[in-house]
Design a protein around this motif. Structure first.
Motif: not given
Lengths: 466, 142, 192, 321
Positions: C26, C29-31, C116, C119-120, C123-124, C126-127
């Motif tokens: 899964w 498929d995350l960005p 979750a 994913e967190a 997403l983190r 990336r910044h």
């Protein structure tokens, strides 16, 4: 012990306690309260004249485990390091009643100083090793064993003192009257340990010291010695062999938990003695055994103040109160706080060889850090966006480290990176969102929470921007 | 039974030194609590600005927990004093904006209080389950 | 941006509760995720090698490891990616052991939560921005608290190596419990 | 303060002295006792071993009959107290049991919601709702010179954790407050044998002999109990035990409420004195004419410490474990 007292590199601070700790690995600042000994250390020669003349005798609950006496001015034991006595102000006649001053008169070097006060000293260290030890289980908490009620119920620590040639009985094993030699002795194992009502863990040393006590009591008194045990745990080099040696000596072993120790007699053979009531699990019988002396093999407990001490040094304890190591197998002497290490029973019950090994291991870990010469510190510091800052000074007030300065000429705040520890309190305080914490920026945290809250949907929302 | 179709989303901001370690201890002790909470590690509870809490509600959380060291035990000396002073003001602000202030839980949990942490999560989750979803997330995409 | 995501089984500690294979599939498929793998022990040297190899061969510039608490192994992985030439701050950890597998029992619930958390972290990360470690000198002096057998041993080791030691003891003398014992098991030698 | 009162069967017959003395003492302390209307037997110790559901229903009926405006019931009998306490707790813990019990109660148009009524032992009520100072303030004629030992038995102290079940101390403090000389009785929480007298007399006599023999060694004037079963076994079977073992015990077994009543200045007849089998005449005699020198004897003996003797550990303060 003597080596530690003499070593030129060791500063001995006895009768002292750590009051506060600040700083980080590599650079801690520690405040230590050196309690007033009421004796001038530079003048005292350790001759002991004061102790000999002190009229006040008190029960020594620390070194003699309550079995012997000491004076109000005292050294815990003859070979104490340092050999300088202290005045126990709670019991000293001068401090409690205002008169006596005998020690002052007899001291040949005029070392007694009743006006001495506690001193606070500050030391700077790179690392800290905590080896604060354990407390023996308080046997009075199990009333059915009668400790504190029946004179001839003793704790194992009392027996240790009794067996010591320098102890209160000069090494003789006797009943509480100080003279009668017991003919039959019961040693009750697992007192306070392996017991859901008290401590569930095994205290690790009690089986072995009970075997040792059984051997020594039998050897000195020829008494019949009965061990009441749950299991004999003898894992260690030469330990099982020692168990067999004790078995061969004719020491008795009864497998079963003792229900109670009583002075109530059921028949003539029990009159005037202590009776151990127990279940013998190997025969399946309830039995009673009259004895002269009962020894309670008390377990090891975390220091009563271990949680406060852990807090002081910024480390954690486990549910029982033992100091928590970083990893139970791979990192047994480090803690989660860099630069703070643990050794000995403060981390959990262990015997002498293990304690010594941990002490050396903790030292080795410290030496490896010292050898590296320097240590990495916080890179995630706060930073001011100079365009956004209005110079209100909220962050300066909020910073616990005074790491933010006000640039008068430009009327903005500025973070001094070397002082910043990266807590981010300033970020929470800034009303104009001008200060941020590197690696914990709002943007980073908001994206983290988005992922956590609504998962894959974020991808679709993403294009709408932050 | 039909009331319990909804599971609240909870975000916990835990300070790295006490509460996060307390949550780790709860894990090491295999204590159980509901999976609704997602933990975000911050260096100090003092890092949690009121805006961040409000933002968390806006992003769709039904409850927010801010856990830090006990007063006096802060790894950063006085960081949590700020938290303690800030949060009552934030509560008033939340009420003002129509968010029930009990959706924000501020508590001190030390690194040795794994059981307290698990208990706190259990109780907070249960409390939020009794409340309707907040549903503040401002998006229509599915 | 190319992110590598690594899901640790931690033996059965995580994999026994969380469907790690599913989380890895899964996560792919995350960005910006270039690769997502699961592995038995990420903290092992083989696990670390896996990450380094991907950094070199796939040109990863961000790494997420989902395993135990970052309080345990964050420095381990940061060191590993630094060795592969990446700034150690281009790294994020998801705690799916202490705060997921060990506290939840239902596999479906735990797997969803693990997703979750991963994913967190993705997403983190990336910044994230590159940061430079500051280094400070270590004061060679050591404080030893407790003058029992363990503390004395530690103090002597350090002092013998030539470094200053402050040995703090609450009682008037050092010696601790050991000083109370006369003969010790199993050799019955004197302890003083 | 108002309490529902459940005397139980024993207090109507063999333990009438307990009922009488408790009512009188309660009056002095200002407790208002409201007897549960139409109460029935609690099933004692046997019924629970025979058939659980009727046993629980039997007890729950009494709880259901507690007037609506009262939320606690006092039982002087340890078995009654234990049964009521247990029924309430188990009904709360096992909803199925509660449902079954209430189904049975419904036949009599009754219903009991677990948790509504707190069951308490008379000893707990007196020691928890009144401080020793308050009790002491009512003492008109201290029990000076009486050597007494407290005997709790096994049930009184066990369910609710009011005192240390292995070594309770509160009745001792009460007797001291009344002015008696309290002796430390090791077997204070041992079993009296219960109904063993009906099943295996030899075993029962052995147990009773154990208790009496060790009390006798202490030279007590009386044993003070808080349970009708204990009182019955030690009092009524004392003669049999004497003939069985060839002993000559003469130890009156009295209720703590009787001792309180005496100290409060109530006439012995009003406290049920004279109903006991082992006569308490000598106790009353000593109470009326206390030996004058008794008070001074105990103290100085303790002071003379043997110089060889090793110190004893201090007793645990606070008593918390």
């Amino acid at each position: 012990m003597m080596d530690a007292g003499r070593h030129p590199n060791i500063t001995l601070l006895t009768y002292s306690e750590v009051e506060s700790v600040s700083g980080y690995v590599g650079n801690f600042v520690v405040r230590i309260r050196k309690r007033a000994r009421s004796v001038k250390e530079d003048l005292c020669t350790g001759c002991g004249t004061c102790e000999e003349n002190c009229p006040r005798r008190v029960v020594d609950t620390v070194y003699e485990a309550g079995l012997g006496y000491r004076t109000a001015i005292y050294r815990p034991f003859a070979q104490a390091v340092p050999a300088i006595p202290v005045i126990d102000r709670e019991n000293c006649l001068y401090f409690t009643k205002g008169k006596c001053r005998i020690c002052e008169k007899v001291c040949p070097t005029h070392a007694i100083d009743y006006t001495q006060e506690d001193t606070i000293l500050e030391v700077e260290v790179g690392n800290i090793i905590l080896a604060t030890g354990f407390d023996p289980f308080d046997a009075r908490r199990i009333p059915q064993f009668g400790y504190g009620r029946f004179p001839n119920v003793f704790t194992s620590l009392e027996l240790e003192r009794m067996l010591s040639g320098a102890g209160p009985t000069g090494g003789k094993v006797v009943l509480r009257d100080g003279k009668t030699v017991p003919q039959r002795v019961a040693i009750i194992h697992c007192v306070g340990s392996r017991d859901k009502n008290y401590r569930e863990y095994c205290s690790r040393v009690c089986c072995m010291y009970s075997l040792k006590l059984a051997h020594l009591i039998h050897h000195k008194t020829h008494a019949e010695v009965y061990n009441f045990y749950i299991d004999i745990r003898a894992p260690g080099k030469m330990y099982e062999e020692f168990y067999h040696r004790v078995l061969d000596e004719g020491i008795h072993f009864v497998r079963g938990k003792v229900a109670q120790v009583t002075d109530a007699a059921r028949g003539p053979e029990e009159e005037g003695r202590l009776v151990v009531q127990f279940e013998d699990t190997l025969t399946g019988l309830q039995r009673r055994m009259p004895v002269d002396m009962v020894v309670l093999a008390i377990g090891l407990e975390p220091r009563h103040d271990s949680r406060e001490v852990a807090r002081l040094f910024g480390i954690s304890t486990d549910a029982d109160g033992w100091f928590k190591e970083k990893h139970p197998k791979l990192d047994p002497v480090a803690t989660m706080t860099d630069g703070v290490f643990v050794a000995g029973c403060a981390q959990g019950p262990k015997d002498i060889p293990d304690s010594v090994a941990q002490g050396a291991a903790a030292a080795a870990r410290v030496l490896s850090l010292i050898g590296q010469g320097e240590v990495e510190v916080e890179a995630a510091t706060a930073v001011v966006d100079e365009l956004m800052c209005v110079g209100c000074g909220q962050c300066i007030q909020a910073c616990p480290y005074s790491a933010i300065e006000y640039l008068e000429d430009r009327r903005i705040a500025h973070v001094i990176e070397a002082l910043c520890k990266g807590c981010g309190t300033c970020v929470g305080a800034c009303p104009s969102k001008a200060i941020s914490l590197r690696h914990f920026t709002d943007q980073q945290l908001i994206w983290e929470m988005r992922g956590a809250i609504y998962g894959m949907q974020v991808q679709h929302a993403e294009h709408r921007g932050n | 039974m039909s009331e319990q179709t909804y599971e609240p989303k909870i975000v916990g901001f835990l300070c790295n030194w006490c509460s996060y370690a307390g949550a780790d201890l709860a894990g090491a002790a295999r204590l159980k609590y509901p999976p609704n909470i997602k933990i975000i590690r911050v260096p100090c509870s003092g890092r949690v600005s009121p805006e961040l809490v409000i933002r968390t509600f806006r992003e769709g959380a039904d409850g927010v927990m801010v856990l830090g060291c006990h007063i006096g035990d802060c790894h950063y000396a006085t960081g949590n004093h700020r938290t303690a002073r800030r949060m009552p003001v934030l509560r008033a602000l939340l009420e003002f904006t129509g968010i029930e202030s009990e959706r924000l839980l501020v508590k001190w949990v030390s690194s040795s209080e794994g059981e307290l942490f698990a208990q706190t999560v259990r109780e907070f989750t249960e409390k939020l389950r009794q409340m309707p979803p907040l549903g503040l997330r401002m998006t229509s995409s599915k | 941006m190319k992110i590598g995501v690594y899901i640790c089984h931690c033996g059965s500690n995580i994999a026994g509760v969380v469907d790690v294979g599913e989380v890895a599939r899964w996560a792919a498929d995350l960005p910006d995720v270039a690769v997502a793998r699961d592995y038995r022990f990420m903290c092992s040297s083989l696990g670390q090698e896996l990450i380094k190899k991907d950094i070199e061969e796939l040109g990863l510039d961000r790494v997420v490891v989902a395993s135990c608490t970052p309080r345990m192994h964050e420095p381990t992985f940061q060191r590993a990616i630094a060795e592969a030439g990446l700034n150690p701050y281009f790294f994020e950890m998801a705690n799916i052991r202490e705060q997921c597998a060990w506290v939840h029992e239902d596999t479906e619930e735990a797997t969803e939560k693990a997703k979750a958390l991963v994913e967190a972290a993705v997403l983190r990360v990336r910044h994230h921005e590159p940061l430079r470690e500051n280094r400070v000198p270590i004061n060679p002096a050591t404080l030893v608290v407790g003058g029992g057998i363990a503390g004395i041993q530690a103090a002597l080791e350090l002092a013998n190596a030539g470094y200053p030691v402050y040995l703090v003891e609450r009682e008037p003398s050092i010696g601790g419990r050991m000083a109370q014992l006369d003969e010790t098991f199993p050799t019955l030698d004197c302890s003083a | 303060m108002r309490y529902a009162y459940y005397p139980g069967c024993s207090l109507e017959k063999n333990a009438a002295a307990y009922d009488q003395s408790f009512r009188r003492v309660a009056e002095v302390l200002g407790m208002e006792l409201v007897e549960i209307p139409d109460w029935n037997c609690c099933g004692a110790t046997e019924y629970f071993s025979l058939d659980l559901l009727p046993a629980y229903a039997l007890v729950a009926r009494n709880l259901a009959l507690v007037p609506e405006d009262l939320d606690q019931v006092v039982a002087p009998c340890s078995a009654c107290y234990y049964n009521m306490y247990k029924t309430d707790k188990n009904m709360a813990a096992y909803p199925k049991l509660a449902a079954a019990v209430n189904e049975a109660l419904a036949a009599g148009k009754l219903h009991y919601d677990p948790g509504r009524v707190l069951s308490r032992h008379a000893l707990d009520v007196i020691l928890e709702d009144f401080s020793l100072e308050e009790i002491g303030a009512h003492v008109k004629k201290p029990l000076r010179g009486l050597r007494l030992a407290a005997y709790y038995g096994c049930v009184t102290v066990r369910p609710a954790g009011h005192d240390d079940p292995e070594y309770p101390v509160r009745m001792e403090r009460l007797l001291e407050t009344l002015g008696a000389t309290v002796v430390e009785y090791t077997l204070r929480a041992n079993c009296c044998g219960g109904h063993m007298t009906q099943l295996d007399a030899d075993t029962a006599y052995g147990m009773i002999h154990y208790l009496l023999h060790n009390a006798n060694k202490l030279g007590v004037d009386a044993l003070v109990t808080a349970c009708p079963m204990c009182q019955l076994n030690l009092d009524a079977y004392q003669g049999q035990v004497n003939s069985h073992f060839g002993t000559d015990f003469h130890i009156p077994i009295l209720y703590f409420t009787q001792m309180m009543g005496l100290a409060f200045g109530i006439q012995p007849e009003d406290l049920g004195f004279g109903q006991e089998i082992v006569s308490a005449k000598e106790v009353l005699e000593k109470f009326r004419n206390p030996p004058p020198e008794e008070e001074k004897r105990g103290r100085p003996r303790r002071k003379r410490r043997d110089k060889d003797a090793l110190p004893m550990p201090e007793p645990l303060s606070g008593g918390d474990r």
